[in-house]
Design a protein around this motif. Structure first.
Motif, mmCIF file in Angstrom:
data_model
loop_
_atom_site.group_PDB
_atom_site.id
_atom_site.type_symbol
_atom_site.label_atom_id
_atom_site.label_comp_id
_atom_site.label_asym_id
_atom_site.label_seq_id
_atom_site.Cartn_x
_atom_site.Cartn_y
_atom_site.Cartn_z
ATOM 1 N N HIS A 1 -18.724 -0.566 6.186
ATOM 2 C CA HIS A 1 -18.286 -1.916 6.534
ATOM 3 C C HIS A 1 -17.331 -2.521 5.515
ATOM 4 C CE1 HIS A 1 -21.142 -1.596 9.739
ATOM 5 N NE2 HIS A 1 -22.080 -1.295 8.860
ATOM 6 N N CYS A 2 -16.332 -1.751 5.138
ATOM 7 C CA CYS A 2 -15.286 -2.246 4.237
ATOM 8 C C CYS A 2 -14.102 -2.712 5.058
ATOM 9 C CB CYS A 2 -14.848 -1.147 3.269
ATOM 10 S SG CYS A 2 -16.124 -0.705 2.090
ATOM 11 N N ARG A 3 -13.347 -3.645 4.501
ATOM 12 C CA ARG A 3 -12.201 -4.219 5.186
ATOM 13 C C ARG A 3 -11.053 -4.318 4.187
ATOM 14 N NH1 ARG A 3 -12.025 -7.318 9.803
ATOM 15 N NH2 ARG A 3 -14.273 -7.119 9.914
ATOM 16 N N ILE A 4 -9.877 -3.826 4.605
ATOM 17 C CA ILE A 4 -8.689 -3.960 3.758
ATOM 18 C C ILE A 4 -7.572 -4.593 4.570
ATOM 19 C CG2 ILE A 4 -9.324 -2.019 2.280
ATOM 20 C CD1 ILE A 4 -7.269 -0.320 3.672
ATOM 21 N N ARG A 5 -6.619 -5.174 3.852
ATOM 22 C CA ARG A 5 -5.512 -5.879 4.494
ATOM 23 C C ARG A 5 -4.173 -5.348 3.994
ATOM 24 N NH1 ARG A 5 -9.769 -8.933 3.915
ATOM 25 N NH2 ARG A 5 -10.455 -10.219 5.617
ATOM 26 N N SER A 6 -3.100 -5.943 4.461
ATOM 27 C CA SER A 6 -1.755 -5.435 4.146
ATOM 28 C C SER A 6 -1.475 -5.470 2.649
ATOM 29 C CB SER A 6 -0.695 -6.247 4.892
ATOM 30 O OG SER A 6 -0.723 -7.589 4.480
ATOM 31 N N GLY A 7 -0.693 -4.493 2.210
ATOM 32 C CA GLY A 7 -0.277 -4.429 0.820
ATOM 33 C C GLY A 7 -1.319 -3.918 -0.147
ATOM 34 N N VAL A 8 -2.446 -3.458 0.333
ATOM 35 C CA VAL A 8 -3.520 -2.985 -0.542
ATOM 36 C C VAL A 8 -3.214 -1.570 -1.022
ATOM 37 C CG1 VAL A 8 -5.951 -2.274 -0.594
ATOM 38 C CG2 VAL A 8 -5.310 -4.458 0.426
ATOM 39 N N VAL A 9 -3.425 -1.347 -2.316
ATOM 40 C CA VAL A 9 -3.318 -0.020 -2.896
ATOM 41 C C VAL A 9 -4.654 0.311 -3.543
ATOM 42 C CG1 VAL A 9 -2.183 1.428 -4.616
ATOM 43 C CG2 VAL A 9 -0.841 -0.221 -3.303
ATOM 44 N N VAL A 10 -5.248 1.419 -3.134
ATOM 45 C CA VAL A 10 -6.477 1.923 -3.741
ATOM 46 C C VAL A 10 -6.134 3.310 -4.253
ATOM 47 C CG1 VAL A 10 -8.876 2.555 -3.360
ATOM 48 C CG2 VAL A 10 -7.909 0.608 -2.141
ATOM 49 N N GLY A 11 -6.019 3.444 -5.577
ATOM 50 C CA GLY A 11 -5.554 4.726 -6.066
ATOM 51 C C GLY A 11 -5.799 4.975 -7.527
ATOM 52 N N LEU A 12 -5.019 5.891 -8.046
ATOM 53 C CA LEU A 12 -5.135 6.336 -9.431
ATOM 54 C C LEU A 12 -4.497 5.324 -10.371
ATOM 55 C CD1 LEU A 12 -3.921 10.019 -8.905
ATOM 56 C CD2 LEU A 12 -6.229 9.137 -8.669
ATOM 57 N N PHE B 1 -15.319 0.821 8.898
ATOM 58 C CA PHE B 1 -14.116 0.600 8.094
ATOM 59 C C PHE B 1 -13.057 -0.071 8.970
ATOM 60 C CE2 PHE B 1 -10.086 1.880 6.158
ATOM 61 C CZ PHE B 1 -10.319 1.581 4.825
ATOM 62 N N VAL B 2 -12.445 -1.149 8.454
ATOM 63 C CA VAL B 2 -11.454 -1.894 9.228
ATOM 64 C C VAL B 2 -10.196 -2.087 8.391
ATOM 65 C CG1 VAL B 2 -10.925 -4.097 10.350
ATOM 66 C CG2 VAL B 2 -13.208 -3.123 10.552
ATOM 67 N N ILE B 3 -9.057 -1.789 9.021
ATOM 68 C CA ILE B 3 -7.753 -2.109 8.432
ATOM 69 C C ILE B 3 -7.253 -3.320 9.196
ATOM 70 C CG2 ILE B 3 -5.414 -1.295 8.015
ATOM 71 C CD1 ILE B 3 -6.580 1.575 8.045
ATOM 72 N N GLU B 4 -7.336 -4.475 8.545
ATOM 73 C CA GLU B 4 -7.082 -5.745 9.216
ATOM 74 C C GLU B 4 -5.618 -5.923 9.612
ATOM 75 O OE1 GLU B 4 -8.583 -8.756 11.090
ATOM 76 O OE2 GLU B 4 -9.913 -7.741 9.722
ATOM 77 N N HIS B 5 -4.697 -5.644 8.734
ATOM 78 C CA HIS B 5 -3.265 -5.786 9.006
ATOM 79 C C HIS B 5 -2.562 -4.565 8.442
ATOM 80 C CE1 HIS B 5 -3.989 -9.961 10.065
ATOM 81 N NE2 HIS B 5 -4.625 -10.115 8.925
ATOM 82 N N SER B 6 -1.452 -4.205 9.042
ATOM 83 C CA SER B 6 -0.747 -3.006 8.575
ATOM 84 C C SER B 6 0.368 -3.380 7.613
ATOM 85 C CB SER B 6 -0.172 -2.242 9.767
ATOM 86 O OG SER B 6 0.797 -3.038 10.411
ATOM 87 N N GLY B 7 0.933 -2.357 6.983
ATOM 88 C CA GLY B 7 2.080 -2.538 6.113
ATOM 89 C C GLY B 7 1.744 -2.416 4.647
ATOM 90 N N GLY B 8 2.313 -1.415 4.012
ATOM 91 C CA GLY B 8 2.167 -1.255 2.576
ATOM 92 C C GLY B 8 0.790 -0.856 2.110
ATOM 93 N N ILE B 9 -0.010 -0.257 2.957
ATOM 94 C CA ILE B 9 -1.358 0.159 2.570
ATOM 95 C C ILE B 9 -1.316 1.609 2.118
ATOM 96 C CG2 ILE B 9 -3.702 0.599 3.387
ATOM 97 C CD1 ILE B 9 -3.280 -1.732 5.353
ATOM 98 N N VAL B 10 -1.775 1.841 0.884
ATOM 99 C CA VAL B 10 -1.813 3.187 0.324
ATOM 100 C C VAL B 10 -3.214 3.434 -0.219
ATOM 101 C CG1 VAL B 10 -0.858 4.759 -1.391
ATOM 102 C CG2 VAL B 10 0.631 3.081 -0.298
ATOM 103 N N VAL B 11 -3.854 4.495 0.279
ATOM 104 C CA VAL B 11 -5.180 4.875 -0.190
ATOM 105 C C VAL B 11 -5.088 6.287 -0.737
ATOM 106 C CG1 VAL B 11 -7.586 5.258 0.445
ATOM 107 C CG2 VAL B 11 -6.310 3.389 1.499
ATOM 108 N N SER B 12 -5.509 6.462 -1.965
ATOM 109 C CA SER B 12 -5.497 7.782 -2.593
ATOM 110 C C SER B 12 -6.548 8.682 -1.956
ATOM 111 C CB SER B 12 -5.796 7.646 -4.086
ATOM 112 O OG SER B 12 -6.102 8.893 -4.656
#
Length: 174
Positions: free
Chosen positions: A93-104, A74-85
């Motif tokens: 092997h998932c990758r997320i970037r800034s501003g991503v929201v994974v939630g309800l 699991f990789v967090i490519e860039h920080s800032g505004g990332i919210v994971v429920s």
């Protein structure tokens, strides 16, 4: 825990300063503390986790609770505004970037997305609700995904339109 930390550091290209690595290090501590018995011995580690979690949240803008099952790589490519429920799940092997929201999608339905293996989520994307994202999926920047995405597809737009990947796109890393 330390094997996972080494793998996380490798996934972040050995960069100790990567804020995504910091968030994952605190996440690993949070997961590890659940195995400490008896409960009275676990409490100081829980306090440490909560303090570090809040510190990482303030410094990096990454909210990754330890209740989320994460696959390896699991990789967090860039920080800032990332919210994971805490109700979400991630495969390998998932990758997320800034501003991503994974939630309800609704508070009344406490079930987050289940994300498959080799999923790449672009900056600013929102993946919400009781949905499943297949394997080898790319979610475009700023996409709003509210429905299931099958394997080997891309999701782009607001609301996201699901398209199969063309043969030329199959060579892409996501």
């Amino acid at each position: 825990m330390f094997d996972n930390l080494r793998a996380d550091l490798l996934a972040h290209r050995g960069d100790w300063g990567a804020q995504g690595f910091w968030a994952l290090a605190v996440y690993r501590l949070g997961r590890w503390r659940y195995g400490i018995r008896p409960a009275w011995l676990r409490k100081p580690f829980s306090l440490l986790y909560k303090l570090l979690y809040k510190g990482v949240q303030i410094l990096t803008g990454i909210e990754l609770p330890c209740e989320v099952p994460l696959g390896p790589g699991f990789v967090i490519e860039h920080s800032g505004g990332i919210v994971v429920s805490g109700f979400a799940r991630f495969g390998a092997h998932c990758r997320i970037r800034s501003g991503v929201v994974v939630g309800l999608s609704r508070v009344e339905d406490p079930c987050g997305p289940w994300i498959g293996d080799h999923v790449d989520i672009g900056a600013g994307a929102k993946v919400l609700g009781r949905i499943r994202i297949g394997n080898h999926v790319c979610i475009g920047a700023n996409a709003v995904v509210l429905q299931d995405v099958p394997d080997h597809c891309i999701a782009v737009g607001v609301p996201a339109v699901i398209k199969p990947r063309r043969a030329a796109q199959e060579a892409l890393p996501c």
